[in-house]
Design a protein around this motif. Structure first.
Motif, PDB file in Angstrom:
ATOM      1  N   VAL A 288     106.279 -31.373  21.973  1.00  0.00           N
ATOM      2  CA  VAL A 288     107.568 -30.832  21.549  1.00  0.00           C
ATOM      3  C   VAL A 288     107.951 -31.433  20.203  1.00  0.00           C
ATOM      4  N   LEU A 289     108.803 -30.732  19.505  1.00  0.00           N
ATOM      5  CA  LEU A 289     109.359 -31.235  18.257  1.00  0.00           C
ATOM      6  C   LEU A 289     110.427 -32.273  18.580  1.00  0.00           C
ATOM      7  N   ILE A 290     110.377 -33.425  17.913  1.00  0.00           N
ATOM      8  CA  ILE A 290     111.387 -34.463  18.163  1.00  0.00           C
ATOM      9  C   ILE A 290     112.138 -34.857  16.902  1.00  0.00           C
ATOM     10  N   GLY A 291     111.690 -34.390  15.741  1.00  0.00           N
ATOM     11  CA  GLY A 291     112.389 -34.724  14.509  1.00  0.00           C
ATOM     12  C   GLY A 291     112.065 -33.722  13.417  1.00  0.00           C
ATOM     13  N   ALA A 292     113.012 -33.529  12.513  1.00  0.00           N
ATOM     14  CA  ALA A 292     112.800 -32.631  11.380  1.00  0.00           C
ATOM     15  C   ALA A 292     113.728 -33.019  10.247  1.00  0.00           C
ATOM     16  N   TRP A 293     113.303 -32.758   9.027  1.00  0.00           N
ATOM     17  CA  TRP A 293     114.159 -32.943   7.868  1.00  0.00           C
ATOM     18  C   TRP A 293     113.792 -31.907   6.816  1.00  0.00           C
ATOM     19  N   ALA A 294     114.745 -31.585   5.976  1.00  0.00           N
ATOM     20  CA  ALA A 294     114.499 -30.654   4.881  1.00  0.00           C
ATOM     21  C   ALA A 294     115.364 -31.044   3.695  1.00  0.00           C
ATOM     22  N   VAL A 295     114.778 -31.016   2.517  1.00  0.00           N
ATOM     23  CA  VAL A 295     115.513 -31.180   1.265  1.00  0.00           C
ATOM     24  C   VAL A 295     115.185 -29.930   0.459  1.00  0.00           C
ATOM     25  N   ALA A 296     116.105 -28.969   0.491  1.00  0.00           N
ATOM     26  CA  ALA A 296     115.808 -27.647  -0.048  1.00  0.00           C
ATOM     27  C   ALA A 296     117.083 -26.820  -0.106  1.00  0.00           C
ATOM     28  N   PRO A 297     117.080 -25.730  -0.860  1.00  0.00           N
ATOM     29  CA  PRO A 297     118.242 -24.843  -0.853  1.00  0.00           C
ATOM     30  C   PRO A 297     118.580 -24.374   0.568  1.00  0.00           C
ATOM     31  N   LEU A 298     119.860 -24.378   0.877  1.00  0.00           N
ATOM     32  CA  LEU A 298     120.373 -23.868   2.159  1.00  0.00           C
ATOM     33  C   LEU A 298     119.849 -24.635   3.366  1.00  0.00           C
ATOM     34  N   ALA A 299     119.333 -25.845   3.159  1.00  0.00           N
ATOM     35  CA  ALA A 299     118.736 -26.588   4.277  1.00  0.00           C
ATOM     36  C   ALA A 299     119.723 -26.806   5.407  1.00  0.00           C
ATOM     37  N   GLY A 300     121.011 -26.956   5.091  1.00  0.00           N
ATOM     38  CA  GLY A 300     122.023 -27.144   6.124  1.00  0.00           C
ATOM     39  C   GLY A 300     122.175 -25.951   7.032  1.00  0.00           C
ATOM     40  N   GLU A 301     121.733 -24.787   6.585  1.00  0.00           N
ATOM     41  CA  GLU A 301     121.784 -23.593   7.422  1.00  0.00           C
ATOM     42  C   GLU A 301     120.550 -23.497   8.310  1.00  0.00           C
ATOM     43  N   TRP A 302     119.370 -23.714   7.754  1.00  0.00           N
ATOM     44  CA  TRP A 302     118.168 -23.475   8.557  1.00  0.00           C
ATOM     45  C   TRP A 302     117.649 -24.699   9.306  1.00  0.00           C
ATOM     46  N   ILE A 303     118.341 -25.844   9.209  1.00  0.00           N
ATOM     47  CA  ILE A 303     117.972 -26.996  10.051  1.00  0.00           C
ATOM     48  C   ILE A 303     118.296 -26.726  11.514  1.00  0.00           C
ATOM     49  N   HIS A 304     119.184 -25.765  11.777  1.00  0.00           N
ATOM     50  CA  HIS A 304     119.582 -25.503  13.157  1.00  0.00           C
ATOM     51  C   HIS A 304     118.439 -24.943  14.002  1.00  0.00           C
ATOM     52  N   HIS A 305     117.450 -24.361  13.360  1.00  0.00           N
ATOM     53  CA  HIS A 305     116.256 -23.932  14.082  1.00  0.00           C
ATOM     54  C   HIS A 305     115.590 -25.147  14.736  1.00  0.00           C
ATOM     55  N   ALA A 306     115.443 -26.210  13.951  1.00  0.00           N
ATOM     56  CA  ALA A 306     114.855 -27.437  14.483  1.00  0.00           C
ATOM     57  C   ALA A 306     115.783 -28.100  15.479  1.00  0.00           C
ATOM     58  N   SER A 307     117.072 -28.097  15.189  1.00  0.00           N
ATOM     59  CA  SER A 307     118.043 -28.718  16.089  1.00  0.00           C
ATOM     60  C   SER A 307     117.963 -28.115  17.487  1.00  0.00           C
ATOM     61  N   LEU A 308     117.943 -26.794  17.570  1.00  0.00           N
ATOM     62  CA  LEU A 308     117.863 -26.128  18.873  1.00  0.00           C
ATOM     63  C   LEU A 308     116.540 -26.449  19.562  1.00  0.00           C
TER      64      LEU A 308
END
Length: 449
Positions: free
Chosen positions: A395-415
């Motif tokens: 399973v995925l246990i961690g994710a990070w992104a430094v990119a345009p709109l990252a605050g929007e598409w981090i929720h894919h990893a969060s879920l």
């Protein structure tokens, strides 16, 4: 004479507002106490004004980086006027009236718990079956020799300023420091950012701090790592910070972005059995219960100092008071820094996973090398995505992104982290083309290989 209610909410920031509204919708008689403004720190001095003033420079950057468009200019006067609109000109009369019309007892005074179910505020006593502590936190300015000689600001002065200083020294390189440096530098302020550690945003992966450092320096920020403030002094109209290595940093204003502390002192919490932790936080259980018929939510708990967590805890506490059994669960909650580009993360870092004894594999992806969306979004596209996988649980246990709109598409990893979605399920996701979400599939393919 005492007023009796079902629930008293001490502090009407976002968490308190969520809890109070849900309880009133369920038919409970609620008293709300707020010593300053209904809406709290977030609405007037932090989240809302900071994201409002960050947006124009973000839009300007988007124009500069998009193909075939130009001419975007920043106008601080218009931006600050709109910010003042967004923070209601520091006036909560509408909120007071709104809660009163809903049937709440609204008391705009300092409140103190004086005994089980008893609150005293402004000469008035309220008796409540349940008490929710939502008193928030205060900005910390660490002890500094010569502090009284310099012009010292916190987030409050920064994000309500009518006129911007010509230069600032920001002490602290966490989320608030990075956002403030981004905002001010884009509006033409000369910014020196001091971080006493060896990297920025040190709660995240080292690579995140490295990228944040790179983008801030590209924006003209003077970033100094391993820089500890030793003393402050006045030099004419300027404020000077002397550092422990003998160097100095000078600005019209020194902004302290050095953390926050729970607001618990002198409020009578211990008188009703509430336990206070070593950092001044209210200790709570999985349902945000702090003592018999006493609950606590938001920054005052020290769990995760985010508005979205306060609102989540507000839902948990309200449901518990109404007889529910849902427990708070903090895995995978997103963390976003609104820099340029945005910085987002969810779940564990590699260090945290190692400390927990998990077997892991990680990958980092340059999104422009893997997917089409960055190229349609901007010229010379930027962006990085990192994933951390538990190889035993798959399973995925961690994710990070430094990119345009990252605050929007981090929720894919969060879920995915919160639901512990199997990697095979994530690999079977069909992402819209072209979007940044496709980066997850590309990164997972790297792990699969």
């Amino acid at each position: 004479m005492s007023e009796r209610v079902d629930v008293a909410v001490l502090g009407m920031g976002p968490g308190g507002e969520v809890a109070a509204s849900r309880l009133m919708q369920a038919g409970k008689r609620v008293a709300v106490f707020e010593r300053e403004l209904i809406g709290g720190e977030c609405a007037y001095w932090a989240c809302i004004p900071s994201k409002t003033v960050l947006r124009p420079s973000e839009a300007q950057t988007e124009v500069q980086r998009a193909a075939g468009v130009g001419g975007a200019e920043l106008n601080w006067s218009e931006t600050s006027d709109y910010r003042d609109y967004m923070i209601r000109n520091l006036d909560d009369a509408g909120q007071v009236e709104g809660y009163s019309k809903q049937g709440a007892l609204v008391i705009k005074e300092d409140a103190r718990i004086t005994g089980p179910g008893r609150i005293q505020a402004g000469g008035q006593e309220v008796i409540a079956e349940h008490i929710i502590i939502a008193t928030g936190s205060d900005a910390v300015i660490p002890p500094l020799e010569g502090l009284s000689e310099i012009t010292a600001w916190t987030n409050r002065e920064t994000y309500t300023a009518t006129t911007l200083p010509g230069s600032v020294v920001i002490v602290g390189g966490s989320a608030v420091g990075v956002e403030t440096a981004t905002f001010l530098s884009r509006f033409g302020v000369h910014v020196t950012l001091l971080q006493r550690g060896n990297r920025l945003i040190d709660r995240e992966e080292p690579r995140v701090g490295e990228l944040a450092h790179h983008y801030l320096e590209a924006a003209g920020v003077d970033v100094r790592l391993n820089a500890s403030a030793k003393r402050g002094r006045r030099d004419g109209g300027s404020s000077v910070i002397e550092l422990d290595d003998g160097s100095t940093a000078t600005g019209d204003v020194v902004i302290f972005a050095t953390g926050r502390k729970p607001r618990t002192a002198g409020l009578g919490f211990e008188d009703v059995g509430v336990s206070i932790g070593q950092h001044g936080q209210v200790q709570i259980d999985e349902q945000c219960k702090a003592a018999e018929n006493v609950w606590a939510i938001g920054d005052v708990t020290g769990v995760m100092p985010f508005t979205h967590v306060a609102k989540y805890q507000g839902r948990i506490a309200a449901e518990a008071i109404l007889g529910g059994s849902r427990k708070a669960f903090y895995d995978g909650i997103p963390r976003v820094v609104f820099g340029e580009p945005e910085i987002a993360a969810a779940g564990l870092t590699q260090q945290q996973a190692d400390h927990a004894g998990l077997r892991t594999v990680s990958t980092e992806l340059d999104v422009a090398d893997a997917i089409a969306r960055p190229w349609t979004y901007e010229k010379d596209p930027v962006g990085n995505l990192g994933l951390l996988v538990d190889t035993d649980a798959k399973v995925l246990i961690g994710a990070w992104a430094v990119a345009p709109l990252a605050g929007e598409w981090i929720h894919h990893a969060s879920l995915a982290i919160r639901a512990r979605l199997p990697l095979d399920t994530l690999r079977d996701q069909v992402a819209q083309f072209p979007t940044y979400h496709e980066a997850y599939l590309a990164a997972l393919d790297n792990i699969k290989a």
